[in-house]
Design a protein around this motif. Structure first.
Motif, PDB file in Angstrom:
ATOM      1  N   ILE A 208       0.964  -0.909   0.228  1.00  0.00           N
ATOM      2  CA  ILE A 208      -0.075  -0.007  -0.230  1.00  0.00           C
ATOM      3  C   ILE A 208       0.789   1.331   0.168  1.00  0.00           C
ATOM      4  CG2 ILE A 208      -2.243   1.194   1.322  1.00  0.00           C
ATOM      5  CD1 ILE A 208      -2.908  -1.226   2.214  1.00  0.00           C
ATOM      6  N   MET A 209       1.933   0.892   0.536  1.00  0.00           N
ATOM      7  CA  MET A 209       2.374   2.903   0.942  1.00  0.00           C
ATOM      8  C   MET A 209       3.620   2.127  -0.691  1.00  0.00           C
ATOM      9  SD  MET A 209       1.838   3.392   3.887  1.00  0.00           S
ATOM     10  CE  MET A 209       3.282   5.388   3.897  1.00  0.00           C
ATOM     11  N   GLN A 214       3.633   6.101  -5.279  1.00  0.00           N
ATOM     12  CA  GLN A 214       3.671   5.870  -7.548  1.00  0.00           C
ATOM     13  C   GLN A 214       2.415   6.501  -7.331  1.00  0.00           C
ATOM     14  OE1 GLN A 214       5.703   4.696  -9.250  1.00  0.00           O
ATOM     15  NE2 GLN A 214       4.623   5.715 -10.871  1.00  0.00           N
ATOM     16  N   GLN A 215       1.219   5.993  -6.981  1.00  0.00           N
ATOM     17  CA  GLN A 215      -0.065   6.972  -7.600  1.00  0.00           C
ATOM     18  C   GLN A 215      -0.213   8.410  -6.671  1.00  0.00           C
ATOM     19  OE1 GLN A 215      -3.071   3.689  -8.230  1.00  0.00           O
ATOM     20  NE2 GLN A 215      -0.933   2.624  -8.342  1.00  0.00           N
ATOM     21  N   LEU A 216      -0.156   8.467  -5.359  1.00  0.00           N
ATOM     22  CA  LEU A 216      -0.733   9.786  -4.586  1.00  0.00           C
ATOM     23  C   LEU A 216      -0.108  10.320  -3.513  1.00  0.00           C
ATOM     24  CD1 LEU A 216      -3.740   7.508  -2.835  1.00  0.00           C
ATOM     25  CD2 LEU A 216      -3.239   9.257  -4.847  1.00  0.00           C
ATOM     26  N   ALA A 217       1.452  10.527  -4.093  1.00  0.00           N
ATOM     27  CA  ALA A 217       2.814  11.058  -3.904  1.00  0.00           C
ATOM     28  C   ALA A 217       2.232  11.969  -3.223  1.00  0.00           C
ATOM     29  CB  ALA A 217       4.249  10.785  -4.445  1.00  0.00           C
ATOM     30  N   LYS A 484      -8.615   3.398  -0.679  1.00  0.00           N
ATOM     31  CA  LYS A 484      -8.182   4.451  -1.642  1.00  0.00           C
ATOM     32  C   LYS A 484      -7.717   5.902  -0.765  1.00  0.00           C
ATOM     33  CE  LYS A 484     -10.285   2.762  -4.838  1.00  0.00           C
ATOM     34  NZ  LYS A 484      -9.767   1.574  -5.913  1.00  0.00           N
ATOM     35  N   GLY A 485      -6.617   6.412  -1.142  1.00  0.00           N
ATOM     36  CA  GLY A 485      -6.255   8.164  -0.772  1.00  0.00           C
ATOM     37  C   GLY A 485      -7.458   8.258   0.503  1.00  0.00           C
ATOM     38  N   THR A 486      -8.972   9.089  -0.117  1.00  0.00           N
ATOM     39  CA  THR A 486      -9.675   9.759   1.490  1.00  0.00           C
ATOM     40  C   THR A 486      -9.466   8.316   2.682  1.00  0.00           C
ATOM     41  OG1 THR A 486     -11.671   8.470   0.239  1.00  0.00           O
ATOM     42  CG2 THR A 486     -10.849  10.987  -0.169  1.00  0.00           C
ATOM     43  N   ASP A 487      -9.513   7.003   2.137  1.00  0.00           N
ATOM     44  CA  ASP A 487      -9.857   6.325   2.877  1.00  0.00           C
ATOM     45  C   ASP A 487      -8.058   6.494   3.877  1.00  0.00           C
ATOM     46  OD1 ASP A 487     -12.006   5.165   2.370  1.00  0.00           O
ATOM     47  OD2 ASP A 487     -11.471   3.216   0.460  1.00  0.00           O
ATOM     48  N   ILE A 488      -6.988   6.321   3.607  1.00  0.00           N
ATOM     49  CA  ILE A 488      -5.701   6.313   4.048  1.00  0.00           C
ATOM     50  C   ILE A 488      -5.660   7.536   5.099  1.00  0.00           C
ATOM     51  CG2 ILE A 488      -3.122   5.901   3.277  1.00  0.00           C
ATOM     52  CD1 ILE A 488      -2.992   4.166   1.494  1.00  0.00           C
ATOM     53  N   ARG A 489      -6.352   8.393   4.391  1.00  0.00           N
ATOM     54  CA  ARG A 489      -6.525   9.659   5.574  1.00  0.00           C
ATOM     55  C   ARG A 489      -7.242   9.625   6.885  1.00  0.00           C
ATOM     56  NH1 ARG A 489      -4.411  14.650   4.925  1.00  0.00           N
ATOM     57  NH2 ARG A 489      -3.548  14.710   3.648  1.00  0.00           N
ATOM     58  N   ASP A 490      -8.311   8.937   6.296  1.00  0.00           N
ATOM     59  CA  ASP A 490      -9.136   9.048   7.516  1.00  0.00           C
ATOM     60  C   ASP A 490      -8.737   8.011   8.576  1.00  0.00           C
ATOM     61  OD1 ASP A 490     -10.354  11.229   6.121  1.00  0.00           O
ATOM     62  OD2 ASP A 490     -12.325   9.451   5.651  1.00  0.00           O
ATOM     63  N   ASN A 491      -8.589   6.529   8.419  1.00  0.00           N
ATOM     64  CA  ASN A 491      -7.774   5.450   8.889  1.00  0.00           C
ATOM     65  C   ASN A 491      -6.921   6.227   9.093  1.00  0.00           C
ATOM     66  OD1 ASN A 491     -10.002   3.273   8.858  1.00  0.00           O
ATOM     67  ND2 ASN A 491      -9.240   3.970   6.227  1.00  0.00           N
ATOM     68  N   LEU A 492      -5.320   6.872   8.999  1.00  0.00           N
ATOM     69  CA  LEU A 492      -4.109   7.494   9.555  1.00  0.00           C
ATOM     70  C   LEU A 492      -5.566   8.306  10.813  1.00  0.00           C
ATOM     71  CD1 LEU A 492      -1.556   7.689   6.742  1.00  0.00           C
ATOM     72  CD2 LEU A 492      -1.803   5.774   8.900  1.00  0.00           C
TER      73      LEU A 492
END
Length: 588
Positions: A208-209, A214-217, A484-492
């Motif tokens: 995921i990282m 690669q995709q959400l730098a 997804k990007g929003t999922d990663i941010r929200d969960n972090l």
């Protein structure tokens, strides 16, 4: 067996096998050490002093050579024994074994008969060879480890000592502290949903990282930008720091052939007064130097470079310590136990010299170090301030420049030392992020990843799901993202909120934090011959980017002095281009 294992480890990693010598006296002070603040320095200082040369960018060749030397240094943590004598001892022992003094129960009947037959032919030679091997091996064991061997240690003059729970040269004391640390860690990490196969979930996390990179730098770079205040002119916080990084680096004592600590310091205008190389757990090797021109005393503290330092690092319990001053005021800090023990010993050792010689002579004091040395520099300076009123009354008398410090203080204490402590962090350096609180947060995010794997039917529980999981892994960083990007941010963010900053077991990077970072969105990130930094931010120990363990190709190389040096120089070169010195004020 545990004692034998520790001894074998100490043999394979111990940095110095000579007898630990008593603390040396200071060398003779320079002739103009005591005098008026404006007095002229000696001719040798005027002739050899020079400042940084950062206008010349670090070349790929320079960085490559320097990085190679530090790879050698890290390799030395595992194999820096006196190779030839140790190998000879092993060869001698094996030959003696072959000659039959020692027989193994695992050998075959035929081999046993053969060995016994040979032993009858060469019993004297076999005995001599084994005695020689034993003598050579014994000479390689550091004295602090010898005292842990019952009876044998006493025969070589190592007197038994009263057991001290804070003596990190004692195997029982170290064992107790490690057990306490593991127990605390287990308690913190055992809460929440259990992960059946954490190894495979961690592989998914790495995947995921790499996809984020690669995709959400831009998301990662945005997190850095939100974690502090950007410094437009890097010179405001980094001017002269490449020189002090050299001072911290030199404390390791591993200089290129033809160079010496004394000679390098003289070239910078400092006179070396003391260089203590003692290698024992819970003790900090260091040097003391003075510049009569700058009216400045420099204390450089060595970081991790051997088994002794690793044992100090590993005693990482968060313990309470009362810092009291002469007025009876008390301040309780919570800090890293191993660093505290080293700092207290160093403060006891240097207190008289600082209080009776340096301060009355009008000298200001700068303490610096890298990695473990940075952590010791901070707590050592806090203890000095508590014991010397002049240092408490004037923040300009003592400053700490800490490079790559691990998390060593509770949040309240780390904020209180901002007036005299500056910690420098390079990009994705893993060491300033190695804390129990970050591991708790990482486990919380891994639970989210595990849950998502279950939802997608690729959690590796049987052959079918294992095949699906492997297929997803093979797609690599260009594949479809599990989160997804929003999922990663929200969960972090949710995981961050669940970690209590004021928890007594959670430690943070001390003081004001200057964080240099390179942008993931930059073309060629991680592939350049010389890593650079593009921006610099100022924050504190609970900055969001420091509460996340950043999984990156550079997370280890960013910790090494060559990585710090390359980032500092690239930022200073940027400042030279954008803000010429003749129109800017000098920074620190």
């Amino acid at each position: 067996m545990k004692t034998l294992l520790l001894l074998l480890i100490s043999l394979s990693t111990s940095r110095s096998f000579s007898t630990v010598r008593p603390l040396p006296h200071f060398h003779i002070l320079p002739a103009d050490f005591v005098g008026n603040e404006g007095s002229s320095s000696s001719e040798q200082f005027r002739a050899t002093a020079f400042l940084r040369s950062t206008n010349t960018p670090t070349t790929a060749v320079e960085y490559s050579v320097e990085k190679k030397s530090y790879r050698t240094k890290m390799t030395g943590l595992l194999n820096n024994v006196k190779t030839a004598p140790f190998a000879l001892s092993i060869a001698t022992f094996l030959l003696g074994l072959r000659l039959g003094v020692i027989k193994s129960s695992t050998v075959t009947q035929v081999a046993t008969v053969s060995v016994r037959s040979t032993a009858r032919q060469y019993p004297v030679v076999a005995t001599i060879l084994l005695l020689v091997a034993g003598r050579d091996t014994w000479s390689l064991i550091p004295n602090w480890a010898k005292k842990n061997i019952p009876l044998i240690g006493r025969r070589v003059g190592v007197e038994p000592e009263t057991e001290d729970p804070d003596d990190l040269t004692s195997f029982p004391a170290i064992s107790m502290k490690l057990r306490n640390l593991f127990q605390r860690g287990k308690e913190k990490l055992s809460s929440g949903q259990q992960i059946e196969k954490p190894g495979l979930v961690f592989l998914a996390l790495i995947q995921i990282m790499s996809q984020v990179k690669q995709q959400l730098a831009f998301g990662r770079d945005q997190t850095y930008e939100e974690s502090g205040k950007e410094i437009q002119n890097p010179r405001d916080v980094l001017d002269g720091m490449d020189e002090f990084l050299d001072f911290a680096d030199w404390a390791y004592g591993e200089l290129p052939e033809g160079e010496s600590l004394k000679g390098n310091l003289q070239a910078k205008g400092y006179s070396l007064l003391r260089h203590e190389k003692t290698a024992m757990p819970g003790h900090a090797a260091h040097y003391v130097a003075v510049s009569t021109e700058r009216r400045e005393a420099l204390i450089g503290i060595k970081g991790t470079s051997g088994l002794e330092d690793i044992l100090t690092d590993c005693c990482g319990n968060a313990v309470r310590y009362n810092i009291s001053n002469a007025e009876g005021d008390k301040q309780e800090i919570i800090c890293h136990e191993g660093v505290l023990l080293s700092s207290r010993r160093l403060a006891d050792d240097l207190l008289t010299f600082v209080e009776s010689v340096l301060l009355p002579s009008g000298y200001k004091i700068t303490v610096t170090g890298h990695s473990l040395g940075a952590g010791v520099a901070v707590i050592f300076s806090m203890i000095l301030r508590s014991r010397i009123e002049e240092l408490r009354m004037n923040d300009k008398k003592l400053k700490v420049l800490a490079f790559a410090s691990p998390p060593i203080l509770d949040y309240e204490s780390s904020k209180k030392c901002e007036s005299f402590v500056t910690t420098f962090i390079n990009n994705s350096d893993i060491i300033p992020r190695c804390s129990l609180s970050n591991l708790v947060l990482l486990m919380g995010f891994m639970q989210t990843v595990n849950q998502r794997l279950d939802e997608e039917g690729i959690s590796p529980k049987d052959m079918k799901s294992m095949a699906a999981f492997a297929k997803w892994l093979v797609r690599g960083k260009h594949g479809e993202m599990l989160l997804k990007g929003t999922d990663i941010r929200d969960n972090l963010n949710r995981a961050l909120d669940n970690v209590d900053i004021d928890d007594a077991d959670h430690l943070y990077v001390p003081g004001r934090v200057v964080h240099m970072f390179d942008e993931w969105t930059k073309e060629g990130y991680g592939k350049e011959n010389v890593p650079t930094a593009e921006k610099v931010y100022v924050s504190d120990g609970i900055a969001k980017v420091l509460r996340l363990i950043e999984i990156d190709d550079r997370m280890m190389s960013d910790h090494m002095p060559p990585g710090y040096r390359a980032s500092i120089r690239s930022l200073l070169n940027k400042a030279d281009r954008l803000y010429p010195k003749n129109v800017t004020e000098r920074g620190m």
